[in-house]
Design an enzyme around this catalytic site. Structure first.
Site, PDB file in Angstrom:
ATOM      1  N   SER A 241      12.029  -9.803 -31.607  1.00  0.00           N
ATOM      2  CA  SER A 241      13.206  -9.059 -31.130  1.00  0.00           C
ATOM      3  C   SER A 241      12.975  -8.455 -29.745  1.00  0.00           C
ATOM      4  O   SER A 241      13.872  -8.500 -28.885  1.00  0.00           O
ATOM      5  CB  SER A 241      13.608  -7.974 -32.131  1.00  0.00           C
ATOM      6  N   HIS A 271      10.603 -12.076 -39.588  1.00  0.00           N
ATOM      7  CA  HIS A 271      10.611 -10.839 -38.776  1.00  0.00           C
ATOM      8  C   HIS A 271      11.355  -9.760 -39.579  1.00  0.00           C
ATOM      9  O   HIS A 271      10.993  -9.494 -40.720  1.00  0.00           O
ATOM     10  CB  HIS A 271      11.235 -11.173 -37.418  1.00  0.00           C
ATOM     11  N   HIS A 318       0.685 -10.359 -40.780  1.00  0.00           N
ATOM     12  CA  HIS A 318       1.184  -9.976 -39.453  1.00  0.00           C
ATOM     13  C   HIS A 318       0.532 -10.843 -38.394  1.00  0.00           C
ATOM     14  O   HIS A 318      -0.611 -11.253 -38.543  1.00  0.00           O
ATOM     15  CB  HIS A 318       0.897  -8.498 -39.149  1.00  0.00           C
ATOM     16  N   ARG A 327       2.917   1.936 -40.286  1.00  0.00           N
ATOM     17  CA  ARG A 327       4.324   2.198 -40.633  1.00  0.00           C
ATOM     18  C   ARG A 327       4.515   2.114 -42.153  1.00  0.00           C
ATOM     19  O   ARG A 327       5.336   2.813 -42.733  1.00  0.00           O
ATOM     20  CB  ARG A 327       5.238   1.204 -39.904  1.00  0.00           C
ATOM     21  N   ASP A 373       7.739  -3.785 -43.621  1.00  0.00           N
ATOM     22  CA  ASP A 373       8.836  -4.204 -44.495  1.00  0.00           C
ATOM     23  C   ASP A 373       8.489  -4.137 -45.981  1.00  0.00           C
ATOM     24  O   ASP A 373       9.370  -4.209 -46.831  1.00  0.00           O
ATOM     25  CB  ASP A 373       9.269  -5.627 -44.128  1.00  0.00           C
TER      26      ASP A 373
HETATM   27  N1  CMX Z   1       2.471 -15.166 -47.634  1.00  0.00           N
HETATM   28  C1  CMX Z   1       2.119 -16.469 -47.678  1.00  0.00           C
HETATM   29  N2  CMX Z   1       1.577 -17.132 -46.654  1.00  0.00           N
HETATM   30  C2  CMX Z   1       1.349 -16.427 -45.514  1.00  0.00           C
HETATM   31  C3  CMX Z   1       1.648 -15.061 -45.408  1.00  0.00           C
HETATM   32  C4  CMX Z   1       2.252 -14.437 -46.516  1.00  0.00           C
HETATM   33  N3  CMX Z   1       2.626 -13.160 -46.493  1.00  0.00           N
HETATM   34  N4  CMX Z   1       1.297 -14.650 -44.173  1.00  0.00           N
HETATM   35  C5  CMX Z   1       0.787 -15.709 -43.525  1.00  0.00           C
HETATM   36  N5  CMX Z   1       0.833 -16.792 -44.328  1.00  0.00           N
HETATM   37  C6  CMX Z   1       0.430 -18.163 -44.025  1.00  0.00           C
HETATM   38  C7  CMX Z   1       1.232 -18.668 -42.844  1.00  0.00           C
HETATM   39  O1  CMX Z   1       2.511 -19.146 -43.274  1.00  0.00           O
HETATM   40  C8  CMX Z   1       0.334 -19.771 -42.318  1.00  0.00           C
HETATM   41  O2  CMX Z   1       0.456 -20.881 -43.183  1.00  0.00           O
HETATM   42  P1  CMX Z   1       0.330 -22.397 -42.637  1.00  0.00           P
HETATM   43  O3  CMX Z   1      -1.038 -22.479 -42.018  1.00  0.00           O
HETATM   44  O4  CMX Z   1       0.516 -23.200 -43.861  1.00  0.00           O
HETATM   45  O5  CMX Z   1       1.424 -22.553 -41.630  1.00  0.00           O
HETATM   46  C9  CMX Z   1      -1.063 -19.161 -42.532  1.00  0.00           C
HETATM   47  O6  CMX Z   1      -0.911 -18.170 -43.580  1.00  0.00           O
HETATM   48  C10 CMX Z   1      -1.640 -18.487 -41.318  1.00  0.00           C
HETATM   49  O7  CMX Z   1      -0.705 -17.522 -40.854  1.00  0.00           O
HETATM   50  P2  CMX Z   1      -1.187 -16.233 -40.078  1.00  0.00           P
HETATM   51  O8  CMX Z   1      -1.859 -16.674 -38.829  1.00  0.00           O
HETATM   52  O9  CMX Z   1      -1.944 -15.336 -40.991  1.00  0.00           O
HETATM   53  O10 CMX Z   1       0.199 -15.498 -39.799  1.00  0.00           O
HETATM   54  P3  CMX Z   1       1.226 -15.784 -38.607  1.00  0.00           P
HETATM   55  O11 CMX Z   1       0.791 -14.996 -37.428  1.00  0.00           O
HETATM   56  O12 CMX Z   1       1.463 -17.227 -38.407  1.00  0.00           O
HETATM   57  O13 CMX Z   1       2.579 -15.158 -39.206  1.00  0.00           O
HETATM   58  C11 CMX Z   1       3.911 -13.588 -40.307  1.00  0.00           C
HETATM   59  C12 CMX Z   1       2.796 -13.787 -39.304  1.00  0.00           C
HETATM   60  C13 CMX Z   1       4.297 -12.110 -40.339  1.00  0.00           C
HETATM   61  C14 CMX Z   1       5.129 -14.389 -39.882  1.00  0.00           C
HETATM   62  C15 CMX Z   1       3.408 -14.021 -41.708  1.00  0.00           C
HETATM   63  O14 CMX Z   1       2.332 -13.223 -42.109  1.00  0.00           O
HETATM   64  C16 CMX Z   1       4.477 -14.018 -42.775  1.00  0.00           C
HETATM   65  O15 CMX Z   1       5.213 -15.000 -42.906  1.00  0.00           O
HETATM   66  N6  CMX Z   1       4.608 -12.890 -43.581  1.00  0.00           N
HETATM   67  C17 CMX Z   1       5.645 -12.768 -44.552  1.00  0.00           C
HETATM   68  C18 CMX Z   1       6.959 -12.393 -43.888  1.00  0.00           C
HETATM   69  C19 CMX Z   1       6.939 -10.976 -43.366  1.00  0.00           C
HETATM   70  O16 CMX Z   1       6.565 -10.039 -44.063  1.00  0.00           O
HETATM   71  N7  CMX Z   1       7.382 -10.786 -42.112  1.00  0.00           N
HETATM   72  C20 CMX Z   1       7.545  -9.452 -41.522  1.00  0.00           C
HETATM   73  C21 CMX Z   1       6.576  -9.149 -40.372  1.00  0.00           C
HETATM   74  C22 CMX Z   1       6.848  -7.770 -39.784  1.00  0.00           C
HETATM   75  C23 CMX Z   1       8.160  -7.752 -39.020  1.00  0.00           C
HETATM   76  O17 CMX Z   1       8.248  -8.411 -37.981  1.00  0.00           O
HETATM   77  O18 CMX Z   1       9.122  -7.119 -39.473  1.00  0.00           O
END
Ligand code: CMX
Length: 439
Positions: A241, A271, A318, A327, A373
């Site tokens: 964002s 996000h 994250h 937070r 979140d």
């Molecule tokens: N559940 C399952 N799998 C997850 C995960 C979770 N909570 N967090 C990361 N992973 C997976 C990723 O999808 C990725 O999988 P692939 O290798 O198969 O593609 C792998 O673990 C490595 O990811 P990462 O490097 O640890 O995390 P990223 O930096 O790529 O992504 C984020 C960060 C937040 C998008 C991810 O942790 C996620 O999808 N979390 C769940 C959604 C969420 O809570 N988002 C809110 C974030 C805060 C905000 O912006 O509001």
């Protein structure tokens, strides 16, 4: 000129000169190297932006102009009898780089109250949307509909000097921020409360007025809203964002267009929409188990099932953080201090104990800890705000403070249009001497 703007101009003049001199002197210095994986994998860890308002540390979490969340909960001015900071204070801090006095914060409350009238056509635009439109879509459309009011767009059309961009961006940003609670509350009441609306109360602060217009006048809800709108404001510049608002603004799209673009990014489930997803996911868990408090074993099975289905566990992980999000901890503290017992909040605590080792055991998730979140939805639900597809709108109202404070600084510092380079895989492979097998 309003009081804040006058003070800001003094500060901005000095700081713009400081940055100009810094670039002139150190512009050729190297900042580091990055690798091929970073280019393919979302530019993690590459410094490519200047964001003055906040800085994220992977281990410690966010600092706003140097202050942590626990410090700000203590130091920022409060409402009369209040115990949580007023979001007006964190806006002042992000814009000015120093802690506000009570007078500074009261001045912003009054300033925003004066600017808070939403033009009728914005409501008419929202009224024309089908009832099943997602609240975040409505929020973005509402911000876009207000673009008719942009002083920046009008001035640019007439022809303005580059040096004056910040002034119009400041005015648009202040007007937009002032109007967002009314816009959000309108969306809420239209969708969930029979389209019966509540007039703003000019005596209330920005956050309390939002709670009031949504239909929640309890002291406790206003207190939660002040904390909620303070902790969601900013998370340095690279999150979707903030980065989107900055990027779109760099084309000199006005603050309404830039902010709406940022909100379209916040509406993504990885996000801001994760706050909605967390609650759906917990409710699904409860439904599957027939209600009541689940055991830790049941929660563990549910997490494993989620992962086996190729879904993410919402509220966990994250892109930058490598520890529990402060937070999340601020909200956990709010629960322990003021609520003390609530079944859904207890489930969130149990997930916090059970999820990290399971996520860690996948061997691929870099941060197994909860983010902001993971907690916000259950606190809102406790106070009767149960409509979880509205939660990201509240996140968006708060996020306006960070991204728009940054946008004002972007124009003060004269940042150019953002335009990073890109490469094809073929060109990259050629660079490293990769020879493709002929099929
Ligand atoms: N559940 C399952 N799998 C997850 C995960 C979770 N909570 N967090 C990361 N992973 C997976 C990723 O999808 C990725 O999988 P692939 O290798 O198969 O593609 C792998 O673990 C490595 O990811 P990462 O490097 O640890 O995390 P990223 O930096 O790529 O992504 C984020 C960060 C937040 C998008 C991810 O942790 C996620 O999808 N979390 C769940 C959604 C969420 O809570 N988002 C809110 C974030 C805060 C905000 O912006 O509001």
């Amino acid at each position: 000129m309003d009081r804040l703007k006058e003070k800001f101009l003094k500060k901005a003049t000095v700081e713009a000169d400081n940055v100009k001199q810094f670039i002139a002197q150190y512009g050729e210095q190297k900042l580091g190297e990055y690798n091929v994986a970073q280019v393919y994998q979302g530019m993690r860890g590459m410094v490519g932006l200047i964001t003055e308002t906040s800085k994220l540390d992977p281990e410690e979490g966010i600092r706003f102009r140097g202050y942590t969340i626990p410090e700000l909960r203590e130091k920022l001015p409060k409402a009369p009898n209040g115990t949580e900071p007023l979001p007006e204070g964190i806006f002042y801090l992000m814009l000015m780089g120093e802690l506000p006095s009570q007078e500074d914060v009261d001045d912003i409350t009054n300033n925003w109250a004066r600017r808070s009238i939403v033009p009728r056509h914005v409501f008419d635009t929202l009224d024309s949307l089908p009832a099943n439109t997602h609240p975040m879509t409505e929020f973005s459309i509402g911000a876009m509909a207000m673009q008719t009011e942009s002083l920046f767009a009008a001035a640019y059309k007439k022809g303005i000097n580059k040096k004056d961009y910040w002034d119009y961006v400041y005015e648009d940003s202040m007007n937009l921020i002032a109007r967002l609670p009314r816009l959000a509350a309108y969306i809420y009441r239209r969708k969930y409360k029979n389209n019966e609306h509540i007039e703003p109360d000019p005596k209330l602060d920005w956050a309390a007025n939002l709670a009031h217009m949504m239909g929640y006048d309890l002291f406790d809800v206003k207190r939660l809203m002040r904390l909620y709108l303070t902790i969601h404001v900013d998370h340095e510049g690279g999150n979707v964002s903030a980065h989107t608002t900055h990027l779109v603004g760099s084309a000199l799209s006005d603050p309404y267009l830039s902010f709406a673009a940022g909100m379209n990014g916040l509406a993504g489930p990885l996000h801001g929409l994760a706050n909605q997803e967390v609650l759906s996911w917990i409710m699904e868990l409860k439904r599957e188990l027939g209600g009541g408090l689940p055991t830790k074993e049941q929660i563990a099975d549910y997490i494993k099932k989620t992962l086996a289905e190729g879904r993410v566990v919402p509220g966990y992980g994250h892109a930058v953080l490598r520890k529990t999000d402060p937070r999340f901890l601020a909200q956990q503290d709010f629960y322990k201090r003021y609520i003390k017992h609530d079944d859904l909040c207890e489930i969130v605590q149990m997930i916090y104990e059970v999820a990290p080792p399971i996520l860690q055991s996948t061997g691929k998730i870099k941060n197994p800890w909860p983010n902001v979140d993971a907690h916000s939805g259950v606190l809102l639900t406790h106070f009767g705000i149960v409509e979880n597809d509205f939660y990201t709108v509240l996140f968006g109202v708060s996020r306006s403070l960070g991204v728009l404070a940054s946008l004002i600084w972007d124009r003060v510092l004269g940042f150019p249009i953002e335009r990073p380079g890109s490469m094809t895989t073929e060109a990259l492979q050629k660079k490293f001497g990769v020879v493709k097998a002929v099929s």
